[in-house]
Enzyme design. Structure first.
Site, PDB file in Angstrom:
ATOM      1  N   GLY A  13       1.632  22.517  -0.667  1.00  0.00           N
ATOM      2  CA  GLY A  13       1.462  21.736   0.560  1.00  0.00           C
ATOM      3  C   GLY A  13       0.195  20.891   0.546  1.00  0.00           C
ATOM      4  O   GLY A  13      -0.506  20.787  -0.467  1.00  0.00           O
ATOM      5  N   ASN A  35       7.937  28.011  -1.127  1.00  0.00           N
ATOM      6  CA  ASN A  35       9.402  27.833  -1.060  1.00  0.00           C
ATOM      7  C   ASN A  35       9.784  26.357  -0.920  1.00  0.00           C
ATOM      8  O   ASN A  35      10.954  26.035  -0.774  1.00  0.00           O
ATOM      9  CB  ASN A  35      10.014  28.662   0.080  1.00  0.00           C
ATOM     10  N   ASP A  61      10.027  32.492  -1.437  1.00  0.00           N
ATOM     11  CA  ASP A  61       9.657  32.624  -0.025  1.00  0.00           C
ATOM     12  C   ASP A  61       8.806  33.878   0.120  1.00  0.00           C
ATOM     13  O   ASP A  61       9.162  34.934  -0.421  1.00  0.00           O
ATOM     14  CB  ASP A  61      10.958  32.739   0.804  1.00  0.00           C
ATOM     15  N   SER A 127      -6.705  28.726  12.439  1.00  0.00           N
ATOM     16  CA  SER A 127      -6.792  27.408  13.064  1.00  0.00           C
ATOM     17  C   SER A 127      -7.642  27.483  14.318  1.00  0.00           C
ATOM     18  O   SER A 127      -7.655  28.511  15.012  1.00  0.00           O
ATOM     19  CB  SER A 127      -5.369  26.961  13.429  1.00  0.00           C
ATOM     20  N   THR A 129      -6.812  26.257  16.832  1.00  0.00           N
ATOM     21  CA  THR A 129      -5.785  26.431  17.861  1.00  0.00           C
ATOM     22  C   THR A 129      -5.811  27.835  18.472  1.00  0.00           C
ATOM     23  O   THR A 129      -5.282  28.032  19.568  1.00  0.00           O
ATOM     24  CB  THR A 129      -4.404  26.181  17.204  1.00  0.00           C
ATOM     25  N   TYR A 151       3.120  28.249  17.772  1.00  0.00           N
ATOM     26  CA  TYR A 151       2.421  28.098  16.493  1.00  0.00           C
ATOM     27  C   TYR A 151       1.046  28.762  16.555  1.00  0.00           C
ATOM     28  O   TYR A 151       0.683  29.578  15.700  1.00  0.00           O
ATOM     29  CB  TYR A 151       2.276  26.611  16.124  1.00  0.00           C
ATOM     30  N   LYS A 155      -0.671  32.282  14.683  1.00  0.00           N
ATOM     31  CA  LYS A 155      -1.951  32.418  13.959  1.00  0.00           C
ATOM     32  C   LYS A 155      -2.798  33.521  14.579  1.00  0.00           C
ATOM     33  O   LYS A 155      -3.424  34.311  13.880  1.00  0.00           O
ATOM     34  CB  LYS A 155      -2.718  31.085  13.997  1.00  0.00           C
ATOM     35  N   ASN A 206       3.002  13.807  13.500  1.00  0.00           N
ATOM     36  CA  ASN A 206       2.543  14.286  14.803  1.00  0.00           C
ATOM     37  C   ASN A 206       1.046  14.043  14.967  1.00  0.00           C
ATOM     38  O   ASN A 206       0.563  13.912  16.083  1.00  0.00           O
ATOM     39  CB  ASN A 206       2.748  15.805  14.921  1.00  0.00           C
ATOM     40  N   ARG A 239     -12.078  15.146  18.684  1.00  0.00           N
ATOM     41  CA  ARG A 239     -11.776  16.242  17.755  1.00  0.00           C
ATOM     42  C   ARG A 239     -12.770  16.244  16.593  1.00  0.00           C
ATOM     43  O   ARG A 239     -13.353  15.208  16.260  1.00  0.00           O
ATOM     44  CB  ARG A 239     -10.367  16.080  17.152  1.00  0.00           C
ATOM     45  N   GLY A 306      -0.640  19.885  26.581  1.00  0.00           N
ATOM     46  CA  GLY A 306      -1.314  20.899  25.766  1.00  0.00           C
ATOM     47  C   GLY A 306      -2.588  20.417  25.092  1.00  0.00           C
ATOM     48  O   GLY A 306      -3.303  21.212  24.477  1.00  0.00           O
TER      49      GLY A 306
HETATM   50  P1  NAD Z   1       1.852  22.190   4.630  1.00  0.00           P
HETATM   51  O1  NAD Z   1       3.113  22.291   5.406  1.00  0.00           O
HETATM   52  O2  NAD Z   1       1.590  20.928   3.889  1.00  0.00           O
HETATM   53  O3  NAD Z   1       1.724  23.408   3.613  1.00  0.00           O
HETATM   54  C1  NAD Z   1       2.267  24.678   3.882  1.00  0.00           C
HETATM   55  C2  NAD Z   1       3.048  25.095   2.638  1.00  0.00           C
HETATM   56  O4  NAD Z   1       3.605  26.401   2.855  1.00  0.00           O
HETATM   57  C3  NAD Z   1       4.204  24.150   2.324  1.00  0.00           C
HETATM   58  O5  NAD Z   1       4.132  23.768   0.964  1.00  0.00           O
HETATM   59  C4  NAD Z   1       5.457  24.982   2.612  1.00  0.00           C
HETATM   60  O6  NAD Z   1       6.526  24.633   1.772  1.00  0.00           O
HETATM   61  C5  NAD Z   1       4.942  26.395   2.359  1.00  0.00           C
HETATM   62  N1  NAD Z   1       5.659  27.461   3.079  1.00  0.00           N
HETATM   63  C6  NAD Z   1       5.951  27.502   4.407  1.00  0.00           C
HETATM   64  N2  NAD Z   1       6.595  28.648   4.687  1.00  0.00           N
HETATM   65  C7  NAD Z   1       6.723  29.327   3.521  1.00  0.00           C
HETATM   66  C8  NAD Z   1       7.312  30.564   3.162  1.00  0.00           C
HETATM   67  N3  NAD Z   1       7.920  31.336   4.068  1.00  0.00           N
HETATM   68  N4  NAD Z   1       7.242  30.963   1.887  1.00  0.00           N
HETATM   69  C9  NAD Z   1       6.641  30.197   0.952  1.00  0.00           C
HETATM   70  N5  NAD Z   1       6.083  29.007   1.222  1.00  0.00           N
HETATM   71  C10 NAD Z   1       6.114  28.586   2.500  1.00  0.00           C
HETATM   72  O7  NAD Z   1       0.648  22.500   5.654  1.00  0.00           O
HETATM   73  P2  NAD Z   1      -0.919  22.365   5.432  1.00  0.00           P
HETATM   74  O8  NAD Z   1      -1.401  21.306   6.340  1.00  0.00           O
HETATM   75  O9  NAD Z   1      -1.245  22.307   3.994  1.00  0.00           O
HETATM   76  O10 NAD Z   1      -1.383  23.743   6.071  1.00  0.00           O
HETATM   77  C11 NAD Z   1      -1.656  24.872   5.285  1.00  0.00           C
HETATM   78  C12 NAD Z   1      -2.001  26.028   6.202  1.00  0.00           C
HETATM   79  O11 NAD Z   1      -3.127  25.683   6.994  1.00  0.00           O
HETATM   80  C13 NAD Z   1      -0.883  26.399   7.181  1.00  0.00           C
HETATM   81  O12 NAD Z   1      -0.854  27.804   7.319  1.00  0.00           O
HETATM   82  C14 NAD Z   1      -1.330  25.756   8.465  1.00  0.00           C
HETATM   83  O13 NAD Z   1      -0.831  26.440   9.591  1.00  0.00           O
HETATM   84  C15 NAD Z   1      -2.842  25.886   8.359  1.00  0.00           C
HETATM   85  N6  NAD Z   1      -3.559  24.887   9.149  1.00  0.00           N
HETATM   86  C16 NAD Z   1      -3.287  23.559   8.969  1.00  0.00           C
HETATM   87  C17 NAD Z   1      -3.946  22.601   9.733  1.00  0.00           C
HETATM   88  C18 NAD Z   1      -3.625  21.132   9.586  1.00  0.00           C
HETATM   89  O14 NAD Z   1      -3.942  20.374  10.507  1.00  0.00           O
HETATM   90  N7  NAD Z   1      -3.050  20.686   8.485  1.00  0.00           N
HETATM   91  C19 NAD Z   1      -4.906  23.013  10.665  1.00  0.00           C
HETATM   92  C20 NAD Z   1      -5.173  24.374  10.821  1.00  0.00           C
HETATM   93  C21 NAD Z   1      -4.483  25.301  10.041  1.00  0.00           C
HETATM   94  C1  WQD Z   2      -5.903  14.427  17.571  1.00  0.00           C
HETATM   95  C2  WQD Z   2      -6.209  13.544  18.779  1.00  0.00           C
HETATM   96  C3  WQD Z   2      -4.418  13.492  20.379  1.00  0.00           C
HETATM   97  C4  WQD Z   2      -1.523  11.482  17.801  1.00  0.00           C
HETATM   98  C5  WQD Z   2      -3.186  19.537  15.806  1.00  0.00           C
HETATM   99  C6  WQD Z   2      -2.611  20.887  16.111  1.00  0.00           C
HETATM  100  C7  WQD Z   2      -3.547  21.955  15.660  1.00  0.00           C
HETATM  101  C8  WQD Z   2      -3.999  21.772  14.213  1.00  0.00           C
HETATM  102  C9  WQD Z   2      -4.395  20.372  13.896  1.00  0.00           C
HETATM  103  C10 WQD Z   2      -2.816  23.255  12.769  1.00  0.00           C
HETATM  104  C11 WQD Z   2      -5.768  14.152  20.106  1.00  0.00           C
HETATM  105  C12 WQD Z   2      -4.622  12.125  19.767  1.00  0.00           C
HETATM  106  C13 WQD Z   2      -2.653  12.088  18.305  1.00  0.00           C
HETATM  107  C14 WQD Z   2      -1.111  10.223  18.326  1.00  0.00           C
HETATM  108  C15 WQD Z   2      -3.025  10.259  19.782  1.00  0.00           C
HETATM  109  N1  WQD Z   2      -2.983  22.108  13.280  1.00  0.00           N
HETATM  110  N2  WQD Z   2      -3.399  11.485  19.271  1.00  0.00           N
HETATM  111  N3  WQD Z   2      -1.898   9.662  19.299  1.00  0.00           N
HETATM  112  O1  WQD Z   2      -3.788  17.954  18.472  1.00  0.00           O
HETATM  113  O2  WQD Z   2      -6.189  18.196  17.715  1.00  0.00           O
HETATM  114  O3  WQD Z   2      -4.422  19.383  16.502  1.00  0.00           O
HETATM  115  O4  WQD Z   2      -3.430  19.445  14.395  1.00  0.00           O
HETATM  116  O5  WQD Z   2      -3.369  24.282  13.015  1.00  0.00           O
HETATM  117  O6  WQD Z   2      -2.876  23.162  15.853  1.00  0.00           O
HETATM  118  O7  WQD Z   2      -2.396  20.991  17.509  1.00  0.00           O
HETATM  119  O8  WQD Z   2      -4.564  16.946  16.275  1.00  0.00           O
HETATM  120  O9  WQD Z   2      -4.124  14.827  15.090  1.00  0.00           O
HETATM  121  O10 WQD Z   2      -2.384  15.717  16.695  1.00  0.00           O
HETATM  122  O11 WQD Z   2      -4.527  14.808  17.618  1.00  0.00           O
HETATM  123  O12 WQD Z   2      -3.696   9.701  20.663  1.00  0.00           O
HETATM  124  O13 WQD Z   2      -0.084   9.644  17.950  1.00  0.00           O
HETATM  125  O14 WQD Z   2      -5.450  12.321  18.650  1.00  0.00           O
HETATM  126  O15 WQD Z   2      -4.112  13.387  21.737  1.00  0.00           O
HETATM  127  O16 WQD Z   2      -6.714  13.772  21.063  1.00  0.00           O
HETATM  128  P1  WQD Z   2      -4.732  18.112  17.371  1.00  0.00           P
HETATM  129  P2  WQD Z   2      -3.816  15.547  16.348  1.00  0.00           P
END
Ligand code: NAD
Ligand code: WQD
Length: 349
Positions: A13, A35, A61, A127, A129, A151, A155, A206, A239, A306
C-alpha cells in the site's frame, strides 16, 4: 538490528511501500503480506528496483490464520509492522462489519499467530482519528480517546486489544513479553522523491492532497473546500500534514526503540507522528499553486460531516523517546506529490 527480518503487513500500500523501501535501504530483510485489496504488486516491483535489493512477497489475507502461520514458520520475522487495514471513513460508515472484520479481527489473527510463533515486537499503524473532542487543537498522547466513525473505532479497538495483550503478559509472567509501539499518524501526504512510488487512490480521492493533485493534472475539474466558516485563521480546516517518508522513518526509529534498552518489556505505548504544526485548506491550495505553477479551481462548499476545525500533533514524545521528528516541509510534500502525479497520471496502471 540491521540483519533483522521485518514482516510488513499491507506492505504494497501507500505507506507500506515507502516503509519497505526505507527498510531495505536500512539493511533489514523484508517480508510483505498483502491481499492487494487496495494496492498493486507493481508498487513492490518499483520498491525493489529503487532499493536494488529484493524482498519476499506473499499475497495473503491477514485473516487467513493458516497462511499466516506458514509464513511465520518459513520467514521467522523478528518484528512486525502492521499496516494492513481498510481506511476509508465514508465506506466504514456504510460497511461497518467489513471494517471491524478486516481491521479488528485481522489484527486478532495476526497477534495470535505472532504469539504462537513467539514474535512479540509490533509496530502498529494507528491514527489521530482515535482522539476524541478536545479543548486544545494540539493533541498529546494522553488526551482522551473517542473516535467518531467505524474506521476510527476499529483503530481504537485495536489499540485496546494491544494494550490488554501487553498487560496479560505481565500478569502471566511470560518470559518474552510483548513490546508494542502504537503510532498515531496525523495526515500523511507526498511521495518518494524519485516519483516511482506514491499514493494511488481508487476512484475519486477522499483526501485533500490527492484530490488537489488530480485537479491540477486535469482529471478532476475543481476542488470543493469543505467549510470556510471554521474558527480558524482563514475559516478553512487546519491539519498536520506529514511527508510519507518522514512518517516511515518514524517506524524505523520505533523498531530501534523496541530493540533498545529504554523500551521496557511488556510495554505498549502510543506516539504521535506529526509535524506539530497545521496548514489550512487554503494554505495547501496556495502552496500547490506556487510550487507547481498550476491553477487549482475551487469552490467553497458546506462543511463535511465529522470534520474538526483544527487538529495537529504534539510530537514531543516521539522526539524524546524515538529520537524522531519531521525533516521535510510543505514545499517538499507538494513537490513530491506533483512529481509522482505527473510521472504516473494513471497511478500504477
Ligand atoms: P493503503 O490502503 O494504501 O494500504 C493498506 C494495505 O493493506 C493495502 O495494500 C491493502 O491491500 C492491504 N490490506 C488491507 N486489508 C488487508 C488484509 N485483510 N490482509 C492483507 N492485506 C490487507 O493504506 P495506507 O494509507 O498505506 O495506510 C496504511 C495503514 O495506515 C492503514 O492501517 C491505515 O488505516 C493507517 N493510516 C493511514 C492514514 C492515511 O491517511 N493514509 C492515516 C492514519 C493511519
Ligand atoms: C483534510 C482537510 C477537509 C477533501 C482523513 C481521515 C483520517 C486519516 C487521514 C486515516 C479537511 C478538507 C478534504 C476535499 C476539503 N486517515 N478537504 N476538500 O479528514 O483530516 O483525515 O485522512 O487514519 O482518519 O479522516 O483528511 O485529507 O480528508 O481532509 O476541503 O475534497 O481538507 O475538510 O479540513 P482528514 P482529508
Amino acid at each position: 538490528m540491521k540483519d533483522q527480518t521485518v514482516l510488513v503487513t499491507g506492505g504494497a500500500g501507500y505507506i507500506g511501500s515507502h516503509a519497505c523501501l526505507e527498510l531495505l535501504q536500512a539493511g533489514f530483510k523484508v517480508v510483505v503480506v498483502d491481499n492487494l485489496a487496495n494496492s498493486k504488486v507493481e508498487s513492490l516491483a518499483r520498491v525493489q528496483k529503487l532499493a536494488g535489493k529484493t524482498l519476499t512477497f506473499y499475497q495473503a489475507d491477514i485473516r487467513d490464520k493458516q497462511a499466516l502461520t506458514d509464513i511465520f514458520a518459513k520467514e521467522t520475522p523478528d518484528t512486525v509492522i502492521h499496516f494492513a487495514g481498510l481506511k476509508a471513513v465514508g465506506e466504514s460508515c456504510a460497511l461497518p462489519q467489513l471494517y471491524y472484520h478486516n481491521n479488528v479481527y485481522g489484527t486478532l489473527v495476526l497477534t495470535e499467530v505472532m504469539n504462537a510463533a513467539n514474535v512479540k515486537q509490533l509496530v502498529f499503524s494507528s491514527s489521530a482519528t482515535v482522539y476524541g473532542e478536545s479543548a486544545s487543537p494540539q493533541y498529546s498522547e494522553h488526551f482522551p480517546l473517542g473516535a467518531i466513525n467505524p474506521y476510527g473505532r476499529s483503530k481504537a479497538m485495536i489499540e485496546d486489544i494491544l494494550r490488554d495483550l501487553s498487560a496479560s503478559d505481565k500478569l502471566n509472567n511470560v518470559e518474552k513479553p510483548w513490546k508494542i509501539a502504537l503510532l498515531r499518524y496525523f495526515n500523511p501526504i507526498g511521495a518518494h522523491d524519485s516519483g516511482m512510488i506514491g499514493e494511488d487512490p481508487n476512484g475519486i480521492p477522499n483526501n485533500l492532497m490527492p484530490y488537489v493533485a488530480q485537479v491540477a493534472i486535469g482529471k478532476l475539474t475543481q476542488l470543493s473546500v469543505f467549510g470556510d466558516d471554521y474558527p480558524t485563521r482563514d475559516g478553512t480546516g487546519i491539519r498536520d500534514y506529514i511527508h510519507v517518508v518522514d512518517l516511515v522513518q518514524g517506524h524505523i526509529k520505533a523498531i530501534a526503540a523496541l530493540n533498545g534498552e529504554h523500551f521496557a518489556e511488556g510495554e505498549c505505548k502510543a506516539y504521535n507522528l506529526g509535524a506539530g504544526r497545521g496548514y489550512s485548506v487554503l494554505e495547501i491550495i496556495d502552496a500547490f499553486q506556487r510550487v507547481t505553477g498550476k491553477t487549482i479551481p475551487y469552490q467553497m462548499s458546506p462543511r463535511r460531516a465529522g470534520d474538526l476545525a483544527e487538529c495537529f500533533a504534539n510530537p514531543a514524545l516521539a522526539l524524546a523517546e524515538l529520537n524522531w521528528q519531521v525533516e521535510k516541509d510543505l514545499d517538499d510534500m507538494v513537490n513530491d506529490t506533483w512529481n509522482w502525479q505527473t510521472k504516473n497520471p494513471q497511478g500504477y496502471q
